[in-house]
Design an enzyme around this catalytic site. Structure first.
Site, PDB file in Angstrom:
ATOM      1  N   CYS A   1       0.834  -1.215   0.000  1.00  0.00           N
ATOM      2  CA  CYS A   1       0.000   0.000   0.000  1.00  0.00           C
ATOM      3  C   CYS A   1       0.862   1.257   0.000  1.00  0.00           C
ATOM      4  CB  CYS A   1      -0.913   0.028   1.221  1.00  0.00           C
ATOM      5  SG  CYS A   1      -2.008  -1.384   1.313  1.00  0.00           S
TER       6      CYS A   1
HETATM    7  C1  BEZ Z   1       0.507  -4.591   1.785  1.00  0.00           C
HETATM    8  O1  BEZ Z   1      -0.030  -3.547   1.466  1.00  0.00           O
HETATM    9  O2  BEZ Z   1       1.701  -4.751   1.720  1.00  0.00           O
HETATM   10  C2  BEZ Z   1      -0.332  -5.746   2.287  1.00  0.00           C
HETATM   11  C3  BEZ Z   1      -1.499  -5.511   2.984  1.00  0.00           C
HETATM   12  C4  BEZ Z   1      -2.217  -6.593   3.446  1.00  0.00           C
HETATM   13  C5  BEZ Z   1      -1.783  -7.878   3.192  1.00  0.00           C
HETATM   14  C6  BEZ Z   1      -0.630  -8.096   2.445  1.00  0.00           C
HETATM   15  C7  BEZ Z   1       0.107  -7.014   1.984  1.00  0.00           C
END
Ligand code: BEZ
Length: 212
Positions: free
Chosen positions: A46
């Site tokens: 994210c």
């Molecule tokens: C991420 O944004 O890295 C992420 C968020 C939730 C689960 C896996 C990755």
């Protein structure tokens, strides 16, 4: 919660965001819109997505697109996380992030897929035209970051095909040849388009990008 499909009116909402309370339709005005959700604040994928989205601002502006992100974390969390995004992505987050703690917007847009995760939003993308109809829906899992070049490419296709009787072929990029809409005959196409119309099959006709 009703399923949202292409061609439906995008539901309006009022929500708390990192930049204050926003009414979605007022925020969009006459622009195109991208509403995109991400699973949670302070997560790696994210962070790269929101940093990338911020760096694409000039490209979104050129296309008259306003973007707005969403996660189910709160406003204070968003604002703390934005500092990290700005630092590690070397940018300034320049769009609001909806603080959807009560999941009102996530539920409205069906962004929580319980068999993937009970509480977190998946990576949804809704592209919305100025008349507020939904033109494109994408759904990615949490583990896969989205391709923002693809979002620009789709916007280019949506904007071109909204105003010209053309469609865009596989892997098309802005400026490349397009296909003639199946809704018109080759004779009509020849009278409408300034450039050559090449008929490979009666149903497969190429011509130059009419805006180029
Ligand atoms: C991420 O944004 O890295 C992420 C968020 C939730 C689960 C896996 C990755």
């Amino acid at each position: 919660m009703a399923t949202i499909r292409l061609g439906d009116k995008a539901p309006n909402f009022t929500a708390e965001t990192s930049t204050g309370t926003i009414n979605f339709y007022d925020y969009l005005g006459n622009s195109w819109g991208i509403l995109f959700s991400h699973p949670a604040d302070f997560t790696p994928v994210c962070t790269t997505e929101l940093g990338t989205a911020a760096k694409f601002k000039d490209e979104f502006d050129k296309r008259n697109v306003k973007i707005i992100a969403l996660s189910v974390d709160g406003k204070q969390s968003h604002n703390n996380w934005i500092k990290d995004i700005n630092e590690v992505e070397n940018t300034t987050v320049n769009f609001p992030i909806i603080a959807d703690e009560d999941r009102k917007v996530s539920d409205l847009y069906d962004m929580i897929h319980p068999n993937a995760d009970d509480t977190l939003t998946v990576r949804s993308v809704y592209i919305i035209a100025p008349d507020k109809t939904v033109k494109l829906i994408l759904t990615y899992p949490a583990s896969t970051g989205r391709n923002f070049h693809e979002l620009l490419r789709v916007i280019d296709s949506l904007q071109l095909t909204a105003y010209h009787k053309v469609a865009t072929p596989a892997n098309w990029k802005n400026g490349e040849d397009v296909v003639v809409s199946p809704a018109i005959t080759t004779e009509e196409a020849k009278s409408i388009f300034k450039k050559e119309v090449r008929e490979l099959k009666p149903y497969l006709r190429y011509t130059a990008d009419p805006t180029a």
